[in-house]
Design a protein around this motif. Structure first.
Motif, PDB file in Angstrom:
ATOM      1  N   ALA A 117     -27.979 -42.870  -8.136  1.00  0.00           N
ATOM      2  CA  ALA A 117     -29.050 -43.706  -7.231  1.00  0.00           C
ATOM      3  C   ALA A 117     -29.950 -42.450  -6.373  1.00  0.00           C
ATOM      4  N   GLU A 118     -29.442 -41.478  -6.245  1.00  0.00           N
ATOM      5  CA  GLU A 118     -30.460 -40.557  -5.246  1.00  0.00           C
ATOM      6  C   GLU A 118     -31.766 -40.048  -6.363  1.00  0.00           C
ATOM      7  N   ALA A 119     -31.081 -39.522  -7.612  1.00  0.00           N
ATOM      8  CA  ALA A 119     -31.829 -39.298  -8.717  1.00  0.00           C
ATOM      9  C   ALA A 119     -33.207 -40.402  -9.095  1.00  0.00           C
ATOM     10  N   ALA A 120     -32.400 -41.599  -9.172  1.00  0.00           N
ATOM     11  CA  ALA A 120     -33.560 -42.732  -9.278  1.00  0.00           C
ATOM     12  C   ALA A 120     -34.617 -42.916  -8.303  1.00  0.00           C
ATOM     13  N   LEU A 121     -34.137 -42.748  -6.909  1.00  0.00           N
ATOM     14  CA  LEU A 121     -35.041 -42.782  -5.871  1.00  0.00           C
ATOM     15  C   LEU A 121     -36.364 -41.931  -6.125  1.00  0.00           C
ATOM     16  N   ILE A 122     -35.855 -40.650  -6.321  1.00  0.00           N
ATOM     17  CA  ILE A 122     -36.902 -39.493  -6.464  1.00  0.00           C
ATOM     18  C   ILE A 122     -37.452 -39.520  -7.943  1.00  0.00           C
ATOM     19  N   ASP A 123     -37.021 -40.474  -8.682  1.00  0.00           N
ATOM     20  CA  ASP A 123     -37.461 -40.256 -10.063  1.00  0.00           C
ATOM     21  C   ASP A 123     -37.405 -38.917 -10.776  1.00  0.00           C
ATOM     22  N   ASP A 124     -36.109 -38.554 -10.668  1.00  0.00           N
ATOM     23  CA  ASP A 124     -36.035 -37.215 -11.427  1.00  0.00           C
ATOM     24  C   ASP A 124     -35.092 -37.507 -12.669  1.00  0.00           C
ATOM     25  N   PRO A 125     -35.690 -37.623 -13.894  1.00  0.00           N
ATOM     26  CA  PRO A 125     -34.663 -37.787 -14.879  1.00  0.00           C
ATOM     27  C   PRO A 125     -33.796 -36.614 -15.275  1.00  0.00           C
ATOM     28  N   ILE A 126     -33.966 -35.438 -14.979  1.00  0.00           N
ATOM     29  CA  ILE A 126     -33.076 -34.505 -15.326  1.00  0.00           C
ATOM     30  C   ILE A 126     -31.582 -34.358 -14.165  1.00  0.00           C
ATOM     31  N   ALA A 127     -32.293 -34.809 -12.935  1.00  0.00           N
ATOM     32  CA  ALA A 127     -30.790 -35.210 -11.982  1.00  0.00           C
ATOM     33  C   ALA A 127     -30.200 -36.292 -12.251  1.00  0.00           C
ATOM     34  N   LYS A 128     -30.913 -37.322 -13.163  1.00  0.00           N
ATOM     35  CA  LYS A 128     -30.142 -38.513 -13.261  1.00  0.00           C
ATOM     36  C   LYS A 128     -29.477 -38.535 -14.439  1.00  0.00           C
ATOM     37  N   ALA A 129     -29.869 -37.616 -15.531  1.00  0.00           N
ATOM     38  CA  ALA A 129     -29.072 -37.224 -16.632  1.00  0.00           C
ATOM     39  C   ALA A 129     -27.737 -36.559 -16.314  1.00  0.00           C
ATOM     40  N   ARG A 130     -27.877 -35.296 -15.305  1.00  0.00           N
ATOM     41  CA  ARG A 130     -26.968 -34.697 -15.124  1.00  0.00           C
ATOM     42  C   ARG A 130     -25.765 -35.499 -14.226  1.00  0.00           C
ATOM     43  N   ALA A 131     -26.260 -36.457 -13.728  1.00  0.00           N
ATOM     44  CA  ALA A 131     -25.253 -37.403 -12.785  1.00  0.00           C
ATOM     45  C   ALA A 131     -24.452 -38.267 -13.812  1.00  0.00           C
ATOM     46  N   ILE A 132     -25.302 -38.812 -14.905  1.00  0.00           N
ATOM     47  CA  ILE A 132     -24.701 -39.704 -16.016  1.00  0.00           C
ATOM     48  C   ILE A 132     -23.609 -38.811 -16.610  1.00  0.00           C
ATOM     49  N   ALA A 133     -24.005 -37.587 -17.041  1.00  0.00           N
ATOM     50  CA  ALA A 133     -23.150 -36.438 -17.847  1.00  0.00           C
ATOM     51  C   ALA A 133     -22.073 -36.492 -16.857  1.00  0.00           C
ATOM     52  N   ALA A 134     -22.004 -36.181 -15.512  1.00  0.00           N
ATOM     53  CA  ALA A 134     -20.774 -35.854 -14.685  1.00  0.00           C
ATOM     54  C   ALA A 134     -19.819 -37.038 -14.756  1.00  0.00           C
ATOM     55  N   ALA A 135     -20.652 -38.086 -14.888  1.00  0.00           N
ATOM     56  CA  ALA A 135     -19.617 -39.671 -14.667  1.00  0.00           C
ATOM     57  C   ALA A 135     -18.755 -39.788 -16.143  1.00  0.00           C
ATOM     58  N   LEU A 136     -19.487 -39.244 -17.033  1.00  0.00           N
ATOM     59  CA  LEU A 136     -18.846 -39.455 -18.422  1.00  0.00           C
ATOM     60  C   LEU A 136     -17.661 -38.409 -18.371  1.00  0.00           C
ATOM     61  N   ARG A 137     -17.901 -37.266 -18.088  1.00  0.00           N
ATOM     62  CA  ARG A 137     -16.910 -36.243 -17.940  1.00  0.00           C
ATOM     63  C   ARG A 137     -15.589 -36.649 -17.372  1.00  0.00           C
ATOM     64  N   HIS A 138     -15.797 -37.505 -16.281  1.00  0.00           N
ATOM     65  CA  HIS A 138     -14.646 -38.013 -15.352  1.00  0.00           C
ATOM     66  C   HIS A 138     -13.974 -39.074 -15.745  1.00  0.00           C
ATOM     67  N   ARG A 139     -14.468 -39.414 -16.883  1.00  0.00           N
ATOM     68  CA  ARG A 139     -13.535 -40.716 -17.244  1.00  0.00           C
ATOM     69  C   ARG A 139     -12.324 -40.555 -18.104  1.00  0.00           C
TER      70      ARG A 139
END
Length: 81
Positions: free
Chosen positions: A59-81
């Protein structure tokens, strides 16, 4: 003819998206804080807290429109599943 329900927003699309992202960020922050209190009471809530940590980063990455930060957050989410 436009009716009340058919009115078009005068704000630019990016402003509407930013408002939506800000609302989502506020919602996730409230949930994050609430679950943090629950984790302090019972560790059973820890997986929910961890998921909210990831959602908060997205959500924080989406607010600042940072695709790299958003991708990193998504990757981290997938690693924790």
């Amino acid at each position: 003819m436009l009716q009340m329900d058919d009115q078009v927003s005068t704000r630019p699309k990016s402003a509407r998206a930013n408002t939506k992202a800000a609302r989502e960020l506020a919602r996730v922050r409230r949930a994050h804080a609430a679950v943090a209190h629950l984790v302090a009471i019972d560790i059973v809530y820890l997986p929910i807290f961890e998921r909210l940590e990831t959602e908060l980063a997205i959500a924080e990455a989406a607010l600042i429109d940072d695709p790299i930060a958003k991708a990193r957050a998504i990757a981290a989410a997938l690693r924790h599943r």
